[in-house]
Design an enzyme around this catalytic site. Structure first.
Site, mmCIF file in Angstrom:
data_model
loop_
_atom_site.group_PDB
_atom_site.id
_atom_site.type_symbol
_atom_site.label_atom_id
_atom_site.label_comp_id
_atom_site.label_asym_id
_atom_site.label_seq_id
_atom_site.Cartn_x
_atom_site.Cartn_y
_atom_site.Cartn_z
ATOM 1 N N ASP A 1 14.860 78.568 35.035
ATOM 2 C CA ASP A 1 15.528 77.274 35.046
ATOM 3 C C ASP A 1 16.776 77.282 35.912
ATOM 4 O O ASP A 1 17.001 76.385 36.708
ATOM 5 C CB ASP A 1 15.858 76.815 33.610
ATOM 6 N N GLY B 1 13.482 78.756 29.014
ATOM 7 C CA GLY B 1 14.134 77.741 29.847
ATOM 8 C C GLY B 1 13.296 77.122 30.950
ATOM 9 O O GLY B 1 13.501 75.978 31.324
ATOM 10 N N ASP C 1 22.682 81.805 37.240
ATOM 11 C CA ASP C 1 24.113 81.785 36.918
ATOM 12 C C ASP C 1 24.729 83.099 37.404
ATOM 13 O O ASP C 1 25.053 83.226 38.574
ATOM 14 C CB ASP C 1 24.281 81.550 35.417
ATOM 15 N N PHE D 1 28.302 73.842 32.105
ATOM 16 C CA PHE D 1 27.173 74.106 31.220
ATOM 17 C C PHE D 1 26.295 72.865 31.096
ATOM 18 O O PHE D 1 26.761 71.807 30.689
ATOM 19 C CB PHE D 1 27.671 74.563 29.842
ATOM 20 N N VAL D 2 25.025 73.010 31.456
ATOM 21 C CA VAL D 2 24.110 71.862 31.430
ATOM 22 C C VAL D 2 22.916 72.119 30.503
ATOM 23 O O VAL D 2 22.566 73.270 30.226
ATOM 24 C CB VAL D 2 23.586 71.523 32.849
ATOM 25 N N ARG E 1 16.274 70.989 24.885
ATOM 26 C CA ARG E 1 15.339 71.290 25.965
ATOM 27 C C ARG E 1 14.486 70.071 26.305
ATOM 28 O O ARG E 1 13.984 69.934 27.419
ATOM 29 C CB ARG E 1 14.412 72.444 25.571
HETATM 30 P P1 IMP Z 1 22.189 84.542 34.372
HETATM 31 O O1 IMP Z 1 21.478 85.758 33.878
HETATM 32 O O2 IMP Z 1 23.654 84.594 34.084
HETATM 33 O O3 IMP Z 1 21.905 84.215 35.827
HETATM 34 O O4 IMP Z 1 21.754 83.336 33.500
HETATM 35 C C1 IMP Z 1 20.561 82.726 33.639
HETATM 36 C C2 IMP Z 1 20.041 82.348 32.273
HETATM 37 O O5 IMP Z 1 21.086 81.859 31.440
HETATM 38 C C3 IMP Z 1 19.042 81.259 32.448
HETATM 39 O O6 IMP Z 1 17.755 81.789 32.222
HETATM 40 C C4 IMP Z 1 19.423 80.258 31.397
HETATM 41 O O7 IMP Z 1 18.550 80.409 30.302
HETATM 42 C C5 IMP Z 1 20.790 80.587 30.931
HETATM 43 N N1 IMP Z 1 21.793 79.621 31.453
HETATM 44 C C6 IMP Z 1 22.661 79.794 32.473
HETATM 45 N N2 IMP Z 1 23.428 78.708 32.674
HETATM 46 C C7 IMP Z 1 23.026 77.803 31.763
HETATM 47 C C8 IMP Z 1 23.437 76.448 31.476
HETATM 48 O O8 IMP Z 1 24.320 75.838 32.099
HETATM 49 N N3 IMP Z 1 22.773 75.843 30.449
HETATM 50 C C9 IMP Z 1 21.790 76.443 29.729
HETATM 51 N N4 IMP Z 1 21.378 77.696 29.976
HETATM 52 C C10 IMP Z 1 21.988 78.377 30.980
HETATM 53 MG MG MG Z 2 16.742 81.324 30.244
#
Ligand code: IMP
Ligand code: MG
Length: 188
Positions: free
Chosen positions: A102, A46, A105, A157-158, A170
């Site tokens: 990137d 990402g 979340d 979601f983006v 991407r």
């Molecule tokens: P986390 O572990 O939940 O913080 O998620 C982070 C990872 O999830 C990032 O490295 C992204 O690859 C993916 N991610 C989180 N939100 C999105 C989104 O809205 N679009 C695409 N990928 C996302």
């Molecule tokens: Mg990622």
């Protein structure tokens, strides 16, 4: 649907704003580094475009390490736990490491990456994300906030500028919301 742009419902952050903010972020980071060398740990896939743009604005001595991490398997649009793909870089003793991703979340991905970098001996661990979601889903075992954030965005979601759905989109130059998030791209 062969043109990824055809599935874009709305642009959330256009390319010009991304470019301007990336340059600002790099200024902040190099100000704080104050001449110290840095090892960049880029979380793949990402952060690929973000990192490529960011580093060209960072006039410091720098090493780059690519770290494969996955938390959204397949076409999921919700985090489903973090998987480390491959292994973390060698011994990082005494180094200042900037982890770049990137988007933040739930915080599990950055939390896991920070833990790995720290256990590889890094002296200082800094975190940088292009996007941070305003969400109530930050996990207790995750990272609450990054040191450097490009933009705070709504909890939606983006895709684009490195962010994917099902590993596609991407290459869209803007950050955008999709019209449809199909369960499979097998028919392509
Ligand atoms: P986390 O572990 O939940 O913080 O998620 C982070 C990872 O999830 C990032 O490295 C992204 O690859 C993916 N991610 C989180 N939100 C999105 C989104 O809205 N679009 C695409 N990928 C996302
Ligand atoms: Mg990622």
């Amino acid at each position: 649907m062969q043109d990824p742009q055809a599935n874009v419902a709305r642009v959330v952050i256009p390319r010009e704003r991304i470019a301007a903010r990336v340059a600002e972020l790099a200024k902040e980071i190099s100000g704080h580094l104050d001449g110290r060398p840095v090892t960049l740990a880029a979380l793949m896939t990402g952060s690929v475009i973000f990192v490529a743009d960011l580093i060209r604005h960072l006039p410091v001595m720098m090493k780059i390490r690519l770290v494969g991490m996955s938390s959204y398997p397949g076409t999921a649009t919700q985090s489903e736990g973090v998987e480390v793909l491959g292994k973390m870089p060698e011994d990082l003793s005494g180094q200042t490491v900037l982890i770049v991703d990137d988007i933040l979340d739930t915080g599990r991905t950055l939390g896991k990456a920070a833990e790995l970098v720290r256990s590889a001996g890094a002296d200082t661990v800094l975190t940088c994300v292009l996007l941070s979601k305003n969400t109530t889903r930050r996990a207790a075992d995750g990272l609450a906030k990054a040191d450097y954030v490009g933009f705070h965005i709504a909890d939606e979601f983006v895709v684009g500028y490195g962010l994917d759905h099902g590993d596609y989109y991407r290459n869209l130059p803007d950050i955008a919301v999709l019209k449809e998030t199909p369960a499979s791209y097998d028919a392509l």
